[in-house]
Scaffold this motif. Sequence first.
Motif, PDB file in Angstrom:
ATOM      1  N   SER A   1       0.819  -1.216   0.000  1.00 36.37           N
ATOM      2  CA  SER A   1       0.000   0.000   0.000  1.00 36.37           C
ATOM      3  C   SER A   1       0.848   1.259   0.000  1.00 36.37           C
ATOM      4  O   SER A   1       0.318   2.368  -0.163  1.00 36.37           O
ATOM      5  CB  SER A   1      -0.940   0.016   1.215  1.00 36.37           C
ATOM      6  N   GLY A   2       2.167   1.100   0.134  1.00 35.12           N
ATOM      7  CA  GLY A   2       3.055   2.257   0.105  1.00 35.12           C
ATOM      8  C   GLY A   2       3.090   2.984  -1.221  1.00 35.12           C
ATOM      9  O   GLY A   2       3.610   4.100  -1.303  1.00 35.12           O
ATOM     10  N   ILE A   3       2.551   2.388  -2.290  1.00 35.38           N
ATOM     11  CA  ILE A   3       2.511   3.109  -3.571  1.00 35.38           C
ATOM     12  C   ILE A   3       1.369   4.116  -3.622  1.00 35.38           C
ATOM     13  O   ILE A   3       1.293   4.905  -4.564  1.00 35.38           O
ATOM     14  CB  ILE A   3       2.403   2.152  -4.776  1.00 35.38           C
ATOM     15  N   ILE A   4       0.470   4.091  -2.638  1.00 31.46           N
ATOM     16  CA  ILE A   4      -0.663   5.021  -2.642  1.00 31.46           C
ATOM     17  C   ILE A   4      -0.176   6.393  -2.196  1.00 31.46           C
ATOM     18  O   ILE A   4       0.264   6.581  -1.060  1.00 31.46           O
ATOM     19  CB  ILE A   4      -1.782   4.517  -1.717  1.00 31.46           C
ATOM     20  N   LYS A   5      -0.251   7.353  -3.074  1.00 31.06           N
ATOM     21  CA  LYS A   5       0.237   8.704  -2.816  1.00 31.06           C
ATOM     22  C   LYS A   5      -0.932   9.646  -2.522  1.00 31.06           C
ATOM     23  O   LYS A   5      -2.088   9.311  -2.783  1.00 31.06           O
ATOM     24  CB  LYS A   5       1.031   9.197  -4.033  1.00 31.06           C
ATOM     25  N   PRO A   6      -0.659  10.847  -1.987  1.00 33.19           N
ATOM     26  CA  PRO A   6      -1.745  11.766  -1.639  1.00 33.19           C
ATOM     27  C   PRO A   6      -2.677  12.050  -2.813  1.00 33.19           C
ATOM     28  O   PRO A   6      -2.235  12.299  -3.935  1.00 33.19           O
ATOM     29  CB  PRO A   6      -0.994  13.033  -1.199  1.00 33.19           C
ATOM     30  N   SER A   7      -3.963  11.975  -2.531  1.00 33.35           N
ATOM     31  CA  SER A   7      -5.034  12.298  -3.482  1.00 33.35           C
ATOM     32  C   SER A   7      -5.016  11.415  -4.733  1.00 33.35           C
ATOM     33  O   SER A   7      -5.446  11.832  -5.805  1.00 33.35           O
ATOM     34  CB  SER A   7      -4.961  13.780  -3.892  1.00 33.35           C
ATOM     35  N   ALA A   8      -4.532  10.206  -4.587  1.00 35.39           N
ATOM     36  CA  ALA A   8      -4.508   9.282  -5.720  1.00 35.39           C
ATOM     37  C   ALA A   8      -5.878   8.629  -5.903  1.00 35.39           C
ATOM     38  O   ALA A   8      -6.713   8.619  -5.000  1.00 35.39           O
ATOM     39  CB  ALA A   8      -3.454   8.206  -5.503  1.00 35.39           C
ATOM     40  N   SER A   9      -6.080   8.086  -7.081  1.00 39.21           N
ATOM     41  CA  SER A   9      -7.217   7.205  -7.330  1.00 39.21           C
ATOM     42  C   SER A   9      -6.706   5.777  -7.176  1.00 39.21           C
ATOM     43  O   SER A   9      -5.803   5.362  -7.901  1.00 39.21           O
ATOM     44  CB  SER A   9      -7.774   7.408  -8.743  1.00 39.21           C
ATOM     45  N   VAL A  10      -7.266   5.047  -6.234  1.00 38.06           N
ATOM     46  CA  VAL A  10      -6.828   3.682  -5.967  1.00 38.06           C
ATOM     47  C   VAL A  10      -7.857   2.718  -6.539  1.00 38.06           C
ATOM     48  O   VAL A  10      -9.051   2.824  -6.252  1.00 38.06           O
ATOM     49  CB  VAL A  10      -6.641   3.428  -4.466  1.00 38.06           C
ATOM     50  N   VAL A  11      -7.399   1.784  -7.346  1.00 38.80           N
ATOM     51  CA  VAL A  11      -8.263   0.772  -7.947  1.00 38.80           C
ATOM     52  C   VAL A  11      -7.742  -0.582  -7.498  1.00 38.80           C
ATOM     53  O   VAL A  11      -6.569  -0.905  -7.720  1.00 38.80           O
ATOM     54  CB  VAL A  11      -8.252   0.871  -9.484  1.00 38.80           C
ATOM     55  N   SER A  12      -8.606  -1.376  -6.849  1.00 37.97           N
ATOM     56  CA  SER A  12      -8.152  -2.646  -6.291  1.00 37.97           C
ATOM     57  C   SER A  12      -8.997  -3.808  -6.792  1.00 37.97           C
ATOM     58  O   SER A  12     -10.219  -3.711  -6.915  1.00 37.97           O
ATOM     59  CB  SER A  12      -8.212  -2.612  -4.758  1.00 37.97           C
ATOM     60  N   ALA A  13      -8.320  -4.930  -7.043  1.00 41.02           N
ATOM     61  CA  ALA A  13      -9.014  -6.188  -7.269  1.00 41.02           C
ATOM     62  C   ALA A  13      -9.686  -6.625  -5.970  1.00 41.02           C
ATOM     63  O   ALA A  13      -9.476  -6.028  -4.909  1.00 41.02           O
ATOM     64  CB  ALA A  13      -8.014  -7.248  -7.719  1.00 41.02           C
ATOM     65  N   GLN A  14     -10.519  -7.662  -6.050  1.00 42.84           N
ATOM     66  CA  GLN A  14     -11.095  -8.216  -4.830  1.00 42.84           C
ATOM     67  C   GLN A  14      -9.970  -8.672  -3.907  1.00 42.84           C
ATOM     68  O   GLN A  14      -8.978  -9.239  -4.341  1.00 42.84           O
ATOM     69  CB  GLN A  14     -12.004  -9.398  -5.164  1.00 42.84           C
ATOM     70  N   GLN A  15     -10.139  -8.423  -2.610  1.00 42.78           N
ATOM     71  CA  GLN A  15      -9.111  -8.750  -1.630  1.00 42.78           C
ATOM     72  C   GLN A  15      -9.735  -9.424  -0.416  1.00 42.78           C
ATOM     73  O   GLN A  15     -10.939  -9.332  -0.174  1.00 42.78           O
ATOM     74  CB  GLN A  15      -8.394  -7.471  -1.159  1.00 42.78           C
ATOM     75  N   ARG A  16      -8.901 -10.097   0.350  1.00 37.56           N
ATOM     76  CA  ARG A  16      -9.340 -10.601   1.646  1.00 37.56           C
ATOM     77  C   ARG A  16      -9.766  -9.426   2.518  1.00 37.56           C
ATOM     78  O   ARG A  16      -9.269  -8.306   2.364  1.00 37.56           O
ATOM     79  CB  ARG A  16      -8.205 -11.351   2.341  1.00 37.56           C
ATOM     80  N   ASP A  17     -10.642  -9.692   3.485  1.00 41.50           N
ATOM     81  CA  ASP A  17     -11.143  -8.619   4.347  1.00 41.50           C
ATOM     82  C   ASP A  17     -10.013  -7.888   5.055  1.00 41.50           C
ATOM     83  O   ASP A  17     -10.009  -6.653   5.151  1.00 41.50           O
ATOM     84  CB  ASP A  17     -12.123  -9.184   5.382  1.00 41.50           C
ATOM     85  N   GLU A  18      -9.017  -8.635   5.576  1.00 39.02           N
ATOM     86  CA  GLU A  18      -7.941  -7.995   6.326  1.00 39.02           C
ATOM     87  C   GLU A  18      -7.041  -7.164   5.415  1.00 39.02           C
ATOM     88  O   GLU A  18      -6.499  -6.133   5.848  1.00 39.02           O
ATOM     89  CB  GLU A  18      -7.121  -9.038   7.096  1.00 39.02           C
ATOM     90  N   VAL A  19      -6.901  -7.580   4.159  1.00 37.64           N
ATOM     91  CA  VAL A  19      -6.130  -6.793   3.196  1.00 37.64           C
ATOM     92  C   VAL A  19      -6.890  -5.526   2.825  1.00 37.64           C
ATOM     93  O   VAL A  19      -6.315  -4.432   2.754  1.00 37.64           O
ATOM     94  CB  VAL A  19      -5.826  -7.625   1.941  1.00 37.64           C
ATOM     95  N   LEU A  20      -8.178  -5.674   2.603  1.00 40.80           N
ATOM     96  CA  LEU A  20      -8.998  -4.519   2.242  1.00 40.80           C
ATOM     97  C   LEU A  20      -8.972  -3.465   3.338  1.00 40.80           C
ATOM     98  O   LEU A  20      -8.935  -2.254   3.058  1.00 40.80           O
ATOM     99  CB  LEU A  20     -10.434  -4.964   1.962  1.00 40.80           C
ATOM    100  N   GLN A  21      -8.939  -3.894   4.596  1.00 40.19           N
ATOM    101  CA  GLN A  21      -8.878  -2.938   5.697  1.00 40.19           C
ATOM    102  C   GLN A  21      -7.587  -2.122   5.640  1.00 40.19           C
ATOM    103  O   GLN A  21      -7.594  -0.904   5.864  1.00 40.19           O
ATOM    104  CB  GLN A  21      -8.948  -3.676   7.033  1.00 40.19           C
ATOM    105  N   VAL A  22      -6.485  -2.765   5.299  1.00 44.17           N
ATOM    106  CA  VAL A  22      -5.209  -2.055   5.158  1.00 44.17           C
ATOM    107  C   VAL A  22      -5.299  -1.021   4.042  1.00 44.17           C
ATOM    108  O   VAL A  22      -4.859   0.130   4.196  1.00 44.17           O
ATOM    109  CB  VAL A  22      -4.065  -3.045   4.874  1.00 44.17           C
ATOM    110  N   LEU A  23      -5.881  -1.409   2.909  1.00 43.20           N
ATOM    111  CA  LEU A  23      -5.996  -0.485   1.776  1.00 43.20           C
ATOM    112  C   LEU A  23      -6.922   0.675   2.106  1.00 43.20           C
ATOM    113  O   LEU A  23      -6.660   1.824   1.715  1.00 43.20           O
ATOM    114  CB  LEU A  23      -6.487  -1.234   0.540  1.00 43.20           C
ATOM    115  N   GLU A  24      -8.005   0.397   2.818  1.00 42.52           N
ATOM    116  CA  GLU A  24      -8.921   1.476   3.216  1.00 42.52           C
ATOM    117  C   GLU A  24      -8.223   2.467   4.140  1.00 42.52           C
ATOM    118  O   GLU A  24      -8.384   3.690   3.998  1.00 42.52           O
ATOM    119  CB  GLU A  24     -10.154   0.880   3.901  1.00 42.52           C
TER     120      GLU A  24
END
Length: 502
Positions: free
Chosen positions: A247-270
């Motif tokens: 998730s370190g590639i997510i920069k300020p004000s970026a648009s993040v597009v994610s494939a389906q993920q495990r619940d615990e992974v999705l929480q990290v991305l959120e």
Amino acid sequence: MTDAPDQTPEPDDDPFDAREALDALGITEGDEPARAAAGGTQGDDAEEGDDFDPEARDAADAVYAHLLARVGEGAPRPRLEPTRRAVELLGDPHRSAPVIHLTGTNGKTSTSRMIESLLRASGLRTGLLTSPHLERFTERIRIDGESIRDEAIARNWEEIEPFIAIVDAELEAAGDSPLTFFEAFTVLAFACFADAPVDVMVLEVGMGGEWDSTNVADGQVAVITPIDLDHQSRLGKDVVEIARTKSGIIKPSASVVSAQQRDEVLQVLENAADLTESTLAVEGDAFAVISTTVAVGGQLVSIRGLAGSYHDLALPLFGAHQAQNAAVAVAAVEAFIGGGSVRLADEVVEVGLGSVTSPGRLQIVGSGPTVIVDAAHNPHGARSLVASLRESFDFDEIAIVLGVLGDKDAEGIVDVLVGLDAQFIVTAPGSDRATDVDRLAGIVAAKAGPDRVSVIERLDDALDEARDWATEGEKRAVVVTGSVVLVGDAIAIANDRGWGAR
């Protein structure tokens, strides 16, 4: 067939103009004389055609030899400052065009190639960085859809090498190690993209994300393919730690597009999206695969994107996971062009997906008998391979030519593959990191039974044995898998021997 509800309205029937979008961002068309000086459109086939230049090939190979003398990709350094210093000395070529940045465990290269193809179909000049390569290192840097020319690699290296040397000297003076293979190669890729020039860069991370050298660039769109276990010794012991690194590639004000993920992974991305004030669009909610149907040479897919739906698209790749990659790619391009609020033109999606290739991913490299290569090198990739073989093909029997690198989860891979009830021929990838063939054969024998395993250390001999076996039955096939290196070697052998690849 898989189905999902088609929920998204189509807010705008007018196709979005990619050039207008970039103009609005202040990104202008590249200078044509500069493009001509850079060699124009760079063709894969041209290097082997009438204008093939053996001196340029030798010069490019010398660049690769220099890079190989550095610390290899199997031992990346968790640092960004050396790469930042190098691109700073070069005038920030990583800022010469907007960036779509991709990470994840599996599907990165296929999704990157789909995104690049869609952007090119939109009229944009693209730069694509992927890794690793299958046959030749110039595959990793693609300009406008084609591998960079030897001449351009050699010329750009000659221009940046003095600055690479400065950074090496500074690192050594500080008691640190010089730039690694991937750090230096990433700098070279940025220089090549700026030199071309390109309108947009599509960057696949080498490993992880947070400290990967590609992360000196700021992606307007961050794409996260499925996250699973891989490289635990470097990225984290579980999927949550791995997801934090990626998730370190997510920069300020970026648009993040994610494939389906495990619940615990999705929480990290959120959490990462919240901290960076970015938007997050997740497959299954913001966009989805509506349906997939097996077709000759691939499949027909229908996709609900961020801004509209696209129906009955020919995707010349096998496997439901490739349909999911296509949905992620469409959403990423919608996010980049039009902020996810304007539908792409049908012809853009049709051409972009219809012309995409993904070498080494369920690729048929031989017929009579059928030989398929797939670069599944972890359990998640192996699961996709097994599912795709069952969905898309109708073989009665399969021989798996298997080779795995030593830092991979060989037991996990074999656990999945034994479900195919296949014969196994254990061999060795052409790498000093290869798992010992007797050890790997022991793993397979313990899980599949010794009567289903043989050992042939040389890949060419293993392929001959597997093909001979396959010709003895009506509906038999050979599948080569377990390592990107192994697959690349198998493709080269198939091409050299003329097995009827298609």
